[in-house]
Design a protein around this motif. Structure first.
Motif, PDB file in Angstrom:
ATOM      1  N   GLN A  80     -12.867   1.628 -22.882  1.00  0.00           N
ATOM      2  CA  GLN A  80     -14.218   1.527 -23.448  1.00  0.00           C
ATOM      3  C   GLN A  80     -15.289   1.986 -22.467  1.00  0.00           C
ATOM      4  O   GLN A  80     -16.252   2.656 -22.845  1.00  0.00           O
ATOM      5  CB  GLN A  80     -14.505   0.096 -23.912  1.00  0.00           C
ATOM      6  CG  GLN A  80     -13.722  -0.309 -25.149  1.00  0.00           C
ATOM      7  CD  GLN A  80     -12.441  -1.042 -24.782  1.00  0.00           C
ATOM      8  OE1 GLN A  80     -11.786  -0.705 -23.806  1.00  0.00           O
ATOM      9  NE2 GLN A  80     -12.097  -2.054 -25.563  1.00  0.00           N
ATOM     10  N   THR A 114     -20.965   7.003 -34.486  1.00  0.00           N
ATOM     11  CA  THR A 114     -21.142   5.589 -34.785  1.00  0.00           C
ATOM     12  C   THR A 114     -19.861   4.807 -34.555  1.00  0.00           C
ATOM     13  O   THR A 114     -19.867   3.724 -33.948  1.00  0.00           O
ATOM     14  CB  THR A 114     -21.615   5.409 -36.230  1.00  0.00           C
ATOM     15  OG1 THR A 114     -22.872   6.080 -36.405  1.00  0.00           O
ATOM     16  CG2 THR A 114     -21.779   3.936 -36.567  1.00  0.00           C
ATOM     17  N   LYS A 115     -18.746   5.356 -35.010  1.00  0.00           N
ATOM     18  CA  LYS A 115     -17.476   4.654 -34.828  1.00  0.00           C
ATOM     19  C   LYS A 115     -17.111   4.559 -33.356  1.00  0.00           C
ATOM     20  O   LYS A 115     -16.650   3.507 -32.887  1.00  0.00           O
ATOM     21  CB  LYS A 115     -16.357   5.364 -35.595  1.00  0.00           C
ATOM     22  CG  LYS A 115     -15.009   4.649 -35.472  1.00  0.00           C
ATOM     23  CD  LYS A 115     -13.945   5.257 -36.353  1.00  0.00           C
ATOM     24  CE  LYS A 115     -12.625   4.512 -36.194  1.00  0.00           C
ATOM     25  NZ  LYS A 115     -11.568   5.065 -37.084  1.00  0.00           N
ATOM     26  N   ASP A 137     -19.237   1.841 -31.816  1.00  0.00           N
ATOM     27  CA  ASP A 137     -18.811   0.495 -32.225  1.00  0.00           C
ATOM     28  C   ASP A 137     -17.565   0.055 -31.460  1.00  0.00           C
ATOM     29  O   ASP A 137     -17.477  -1.095 -30.995  1.00  0.00           O
ATOM     30  CB  ASP A 137     -18.532   0.468 -33.725  1.00  0.00           C
ATOM     31  CG  ASP A 137     -19.804   0.567 -34.554  1.00  0.00           C
ATOM     32  OD1 ASP A 137     -20.897   0.385 -33.981  1.00  0.00           O
ATOM     33  OD2 ASP A 137     -19.702   0.846 -35.767  1.00  0.00           O
ATOM     34  N   SER A 191     -18.610  -0.658 -27.757  1.00  0.00           N
ATOM     35  CA  SER A 191     -19.561  -1.739 -27.471  1.00  0.00           C
ATOM     36  C   SER A 191     -19.195  -3.080 -28.084  1.00  0.00           C
ATOM     37  O   SER A 191     -19.574  -4.128 -27.553  1.00  0.00           O
ATOM     38  CB  SER A 191     -20.958  -1.329 -27.954  1.00  0.00           C
ATOM     39  OG  SER A 191     -21.392  -0.150 -27.303  1.00  0.00           O
ATOM     40  N   GLU A 192     -18.502  -3.072 -29.202  1.00  0.00           N
ATOM     41  CA  GLU A 192     -18.279  -4.317 -29.934  1.00  0.00           C
ATOM     42  C   GLU A 192     -16.856  -4.838 -29.842  1.00  0.00           C
ATOM     43  O   GLU A 192     -16.567  -5.925 -30.336  1.00  0.00           O
ATOM     44  CB  GLU A 192     -18.631  -4.106 -31.414  1.00  0.00           C
ATOM     45  CG  GLU A 192     -20.025  -3.550 -31.652  1.00  0.00           C
ATOM     46  CD  GLU A 192     -21.120  -4.444 -31.113  1.00  0.00           C
ATOM     47  OE1 GLU A 192     -20.906  -5.671 -31.060  1.00  0.00           O
ATOM     48  OE2 GLU A 192     -22.178  -3.918 -30.721  1.00  0.00           O
ATOM     49  N   ARG A 193     -15.962  -4.074 -29.233  1.00  0.00           N
ATOM     50  CA  ARG A 193     -14.555  -4.480 -29.200  1.00  0.00           C
ATOM     51  C   ARG A 193     -14.044  -4.523 -27.771  1.00  0.00           C
ATOM     52  O   ARG A 193     -14.575  -3.883 -26.872  1.00  0.00           O
ATOM     53  CB  ARG A 193     -13.711  -3.488 -30.013  1.00  0.00           C
ATOM     54  CG  ARG A 193     -14.196  -3.294 -31.436  1.00  0.00           C
ATOM     55  CD  ARG A 193     -13.993  -4.561 -32.256  1.00  0.00           C
ATOM     56  NE  ARG A 193     -12.580  -4.839 -32.409  1.00  0.00           N
ATOM     57  CZ  ARG A 193     -11.799  -4.226 -33.303  1.00  0.00           C
ATOM     58  NH1 ARG A 193     -12.322  -3.317 -34.119  1.00  0.00           N
ATOM     59  NH2 ARG A 193     -10.527  -4.519 -33.410  1.00  0.00           N
ATOM     60  N   GLN A 250     -19.140 -11.159 -25.957  1.00  0.00           N
ATOM     61  CA  GLN A 250     -19.367 -11.478 -27.367  1.00  0.00           C
ATOM     62  C   GLN A 250     -19.454 -12.994 -27.551  1.00  0.00           C
ATOM     63  O   GLN A 250     -18.587 -13.738 -27.078  1.00  0.00           O
ATOM     64  CB  GLN A 250     -18.222 -10.909 -28.225  1.00  0.00           C
ATOM     65  CG  GLN A 250     -17.981  -9.411 -28.043  1.00  0.00           C
ATOM     66  CD  GLN A 250     -19.152  -8.584 -28.491  1.00  0.00           C
ATOM     67  OE1 GLN A 250     -19.871  -8.954 -29.418  1.00  0.00           O
ATOM     68  NE2 GLN A 250     -19.348  -7.440 -27.845  1.00  0.00           N
TER      69      GLN A 250
END
Length: 256
Positions: free
Chosen positions: A159, A191-192, A195, A198-200, A210
């Motif tokens: 990431q 966008t994918k 995501d 940043s989010e996983r 998180q």
């Protein structure tokens, strides 16, 4: 020598310790830099221009060979092909008259790209990788490529590396929207990627903490993000080459 001229430059061809070539056919082609013949583990380059030393000739050819190595790494496996300077054929276009002393200049030596890669499988290749036609080893492409190698060598999380490549593309263009326009990337792909970056991730790999806990990437998501990053690195070099670009979409992002 009074008027030294490089007739040909020779490079030894090698690969990573887990990659080998099995009787590959010779590869011959030409471009604006000269004529090339890759055979039996040796690349011979006949420069299109005049060079007075091996160092000058190597400096002119180095960028193309670096692009060849990087593109092959991204499309196949790291360490697919490496070029190391061997020697040159050097002549004197204005030799002294018979009986006169002749001074032979030392020929400069340049080195190829040497990168340590760690792998646990062996790949036997039956042909040499094709030379780049639409990829340039630009400064930005090399920055992104080195971060990708760092990830492949286990030195940083996927990431973090992917986010660096995304932000590099956007800073070159000036914004997210301009990056998608300049590099012909569908916003859905951007966008994918954002995501997943940043989010996983786990407590060791996530870019952000998180509040609801950590959600690691699935194997499918991990593979998709890896492929998307390689596609963006290639796009950096493709855009720098000045060639026309096809749109990177959700349907073709993994097609290398």
């Amino acid at each position: 020598m009074r008027d030294p001229h490089v007739e040909a430059v020779y490079f030894k061809v090698s690969s990573g310790e887990d990659i080998s070539y099995k009787d590959p056919d010779p590869l011959t082609f030409q471009n604006h830099l000269g004529e090339y013949c890759l055979s039996d583990g040796v690349l011979k380059v006949v420069p299109a221009e005049h060079f007075g030393s091996g160092q000058e000739a190597c400096q002119a050819i180095d960028g193309f060979l670096r692009a060849w190595e990087i593109e092959a790494d991204l499309k196949k496996n790291p360490g697919t092909i490496r070029f190391t300077y061997s020697h040159v054929d050097l002549i004197d276009r204005n030799p002294p008259p018979p009986g006169k002393p002749q001074v032979v200049q030392a020929v400069g030596i340049c080195s190829g790209v040497a990168i340590a890669d760690n792998f646990h499988f062996h790949v036997a290749l039956g042909r040499y990788p094709e030379p780049p036609e639409r990829f340039s080893a630009s400064e930005h492409a090399q920055h992104a490529y080195r971060r990708w190698l760092s990830y492949r060598n286990g030195q940083e999380p996927l990431q973090a590396m992917a986010y660096f490549v995304i932000t590099l593309v956007e800073r070159i263009a000036g914004s997210r929207a301009k990056a998608c326009e300049l590099f012909k990337i569908d916003m859905a792909v951007r966008t994918k990627m954002g995501d997943l970056c940043s989010e996983r991730g786990s407590a060791l790999t996530a870019r952000k903490a998180q509040s609801a806990g950590f959600d690691e990437l699935s194997p499918i998501e991990k593979n998709w993000l890896e492929q998307a990053v390689k596609r963006l690195i290639l796009r950096l070099g493709e855009q720098a080459s000045g060639q026309s670009l096809d749109q990177i979409t959700m349907e073709n992002v993994e097609q290398l």
